[in-house]
Design an enzyme around this catalytic site. Structure first.
Site, PDB file in Angstrom:
ATOM      1  N   ARG A  57       0.783  -1.252   0.000  1.00 18.30           N
ATOM      2  CA  ARG A  57       0.000   0.000   0.000  1.00 18.30           C
ATOM      3  C   ARG A  57       0.807   1.292   0.000  1.00 18.30           C
ATOM      4  O   ARG A  57       0.222   2.366   0.053  1.00 18.30           O
ATOM      5  CB  ARG A  57      -0.978   0.050   1.184  1.00 18.30           C
ATOM      6  N   HIS A  81      -3.063 -11.260 -13.201  1.00 18.56           N
ATOM      7  CA  HIS A  81      -4.309 -11.283 -12.431  1.00 18.56           C
ATOM      8  C   HIS A  81      -5.375 -11.643 -13.452  1.00 18.56           C
ATOM      9  O   HIS A  81      -5.770 -10.801 -14.266  1.00 18.56           O
ATOM     10  CB  HIS A  81      -4.523  -9.896 -11.810  1.00 18.56           C
ATOM     11  N   ASP A 132      -1.842 -12.717  -1.155  1.00 12.83           N
ATOM     12  CA  ASP A 132      -2.621 -11.607  -1.712  1.00 12.83           C
ATOM     13  C   ASP A 132      -3.051 -10.667  -0.570  1.00 12.83           C
ATOM     14  O   ASP A 132      -4.167 -10.127  -0.567  1.00 12.83           O
ATOM     15  CB  ASP A 132      -3.835 -12.126  -2.502  1.00 12.83           C
ATOM     16  N   ASP A 182      -1.262  -6.314 -11.569  1.00 10.21           N
ATOM     17  CA  ASP A 182      -2.164  -6.945 -10.598  1.00 10.21           C
ATOM     18  C   ASP A 182      -3.187  -5.982 -10.014  1.00 10.21           C
ATOM     19  O   ASP A 182      -2.904  -4.816  -9.743  1.00 10.21           O
ATOM     20  CB  ASP A 182      -1.379  -7.594  -9.455  1.00 10.21           C
ATOM     21  N   ASN A 238       0.251  -1.977  -7.583  1.00 13.66           N
ATOM     22  CA  ASN A 238      -1.006  -1.211  -7.713  1.00 13.66           C
ATOM     23  C   ASN A 238      -1.144  -0.204  -6.572  1.00 13.66           C
ATOM     24  O   ASN A 238      -2.121  -0.184  -5.839  1.00 13.66           O
ATOM     25  CB  ASN A 238      -2.230  -2.138  -7.784  1.00 13.66           C
ATOM     26  N   HIS A 249      -7.123  -3.061   4.095  1.00 11.79           N
ATOM     27  CA  HIS A 249      -8.024  -1.926   3.895  1.00 11.79           C
ATOM     28  C   HIS A 249      -8.396  -1.354   5.256  1.00 11.79           C
ATOM     29  O   HIS A 249      -8.607  -2.110   6.210  1.00 11.79           O
ATOM     30  CB  HIS A 249      -9.299  -2.355   3.158  1.00 11.79           C
ATOM     31  N   ASN A 283     -11.276 -10.552  -4.364  1.00 11.12           N
ATOM     32  CA  ASN A 283     -11.201 -10.716  -5.813  1.00 11.12           C
ATOM     33  C   ASN A 283      -9.965 -11.541  -6.159  1.00 11.12           C
ATOM     34  O   ASN A 283      -8.860 -11.082  -5.906  1.00 11.12           O
ATOM     35  CB  ASN A 283     -11.121  -9.350  -6.500  1.00 11.12           C
TER      36      ASN A 283
HETATM   37 ZN   LIG Z   1      -4.830  -9.733  -8.102  1.00  8.02          ZN
END
Ligand SMILES: [Zn+2]
Length: 446
Positions: A86, A201, A327, A174, A116, A331, A300
């Protein structure tokens, strides 16, 4: 406790020499499953000694230079090749420092951070910055995957050659697939040229647009928006074809559907360098385990059917699936409190991964000790080309975990991670990480 970087309070911190005594060493890289004392010197594995030999050879050590691993497994440090740390942009949920501490608490000594972030990791300059930050802040080894396309927008390729030269360990967008097949092909060509793995992904965004619950009886009953298995498997099959076309080393992230496992098996039959990972939550849970519309179970890809869950476990044991990766997707509470439809997908996993896999698979005879450690350490080391990791052979980096395999514990509601969006909070698990060592230094101890 977890020792933050720079506060070397643990055993071995001062002398640089340490003996892990009395444990069962499980090291698939040398096909070893035997009682050995592990001697560490100068941050490296120095020797694996038969218990009787250690006494004669290793004296005198101060009490502070020993870890008593009686009744425990001593394994190569776990390597998680799928972590969302993050940083930058999502520091309210996690940082490089807190992700590393959560990793240490879970026995992980190396993590691969996904690109990401905000902004996405798509330039060598940002990679250099994050590498320096991790070097300073993180108590475990942090490696970085770089974005395949600029901003992960799927429009223009990022400069994969320069990202590789700057130290990126993998290429991926990803969080989403590279939707344009021609662009995915070119990303794979570049990745192959640079000797990097391309991580996909697998998700067809058109097919998954309906929502983020598995298209099956449970979500149908609850009236949730659904995504079918084919959203994953169609991209997996496309990319397997592209891997054959380009010669690229392809790795399928978080495989969730049994049909994708079959696609992977087919690719391996064809002799392609294609591999796949599975998360602890997909191995342990299925659609029926989602309580109501609890957003801490919104992931996901989604938790799928029982048949999928069981097929994933079988495939992990027989080697069709190669790696377990968390993964880890932190959050903030507020984001997950927004309700099923609004909450972002993802769960944290670093602190519970080993225990979940032990409880749900190893202790139930579905996964061997060897495959457990292969999938969580030796294989990721090989795939990411980490020559001094994933093994306890003499000369390797002294990255190790000491696991009490039968220790029962209850997962607390708060975590070392800055976030607590875990479907396993409050769960009773069997198997606990007692010590984690990075370069011979203890970074976690219970
Ligand atoms: Zn992913």
């Amino acid at each position: 406790m977890t020792w933050p970087k720079g506060e070397g309070a643990g055993p071995g911190a001062e002398t640089g020499s340490l003996l892990i005594r009395g444990g069962l060493v499980i090291d698939p890289s040398q096909n070893l499953e035997a009682r050995r004392d592990v001697l560490i010197e100068g941050g490296k594995i120095r020797a694996l000694l038969k218990p009787s030999a250690a006494k004669a050879r290793v004296t005198p050590l101060r009490r502070n230079d020993e870890i008593d691993a009686t009744g425990c497994w001593v394994v190569p440090g776990l390597i998680d090749m799928h972590v969302h740390a993050r940083e930058p942009g999502g520091e309210a949920a996690e940082t490089l420092a807190t992700a590393a501490q959560a990793a240490a608490a879970g026995g992980f000594t190396t993590i691969l951070a996904m690109p990401n972030t905000e902004p996405a990791l798509d330039t060598p300059a940002l990679l250099e910055l994050l590498k320096a930050k991790a070097e300073r802040d993180a108590c475990v080894n942090v490696l970085f995957a770089a974005a395949a396309t600029l901003g992960r927008q799927g429009q223009r390729l990022s400069d994969i050659a320069r990202l590789a030269a700057a130290g990126a360990k993998a290429i991926t967008d990803d969080g989403r697939a590279v939707a344009d097949a021609a662009l995915a092909r070119r990303a794979m060509e570049w990745a192959a040229d640079c000797g990097l793995v391309f991580i996909e992904h697998c998700e067809d965004a058109g097919l998954s647009r309906g929502g983020l619950a598995h298209e099956g009886p449970a979500a149908l009953k609850k009236g949730l928006g659904m995504t079918p298995w084919a959203a994953e498997t169609s991209i997996a099959l496309r990319d397997i074809a592209l891997a054959e076309l380009t010669g690229c080393r392809l790795h399928l992230a978080h495989v969730s559907a049994r049909q994708s496992v079959q696609a992977l098996a087919w690719a391996k039959e064809r002799g392609l360098t294609v591999s796949g990972e599975v998360t602890p939550h997909h191995l342990a849970l299925c659609e029926d385990d989602v309580p109501g519309q609890d957003a801490n179970f919104k992931i996901n890809p989604p938790l799928r059917g029982k048949e999928d869950r069981d097929a994933l476990a079988t495939a992990l044991q027989d080697g069709t699936l190669d790696a377990v990766a968390t993964d880890h997707a932190p959050h903030a509470d507020r984001a997950k409190a927004a309700g099923w439809d609004q909450a972002p997908p993802g769960v944290i996993g670093l602190e519970t991964a080993a225990a979940v896999v032990l409880t749900k698979l190893v202790h139930r005879g579905k996964l061997s000790k060897k495959r457990f450690i292969e999938s969580l350490s030796s294989f990721p080391a090989k795939l990411l080309n980490l020559k001094s990791k994933g093994s306890l052979k003499p000369g390797m980096d002294a990255d190790a975990a000491v696991i009490a395999p039968t220790k029962l514990w209850t997962v607390p509601e708060t975590f070392v991670s800055k976030s607590r969006n875990s479907p396993f909070a409050g769960a009773r698990l069997k198997g606990q990480v007692r010590f984690t060592l990075v370069g011979g230094r203890v970074v976690h101890a219970l």
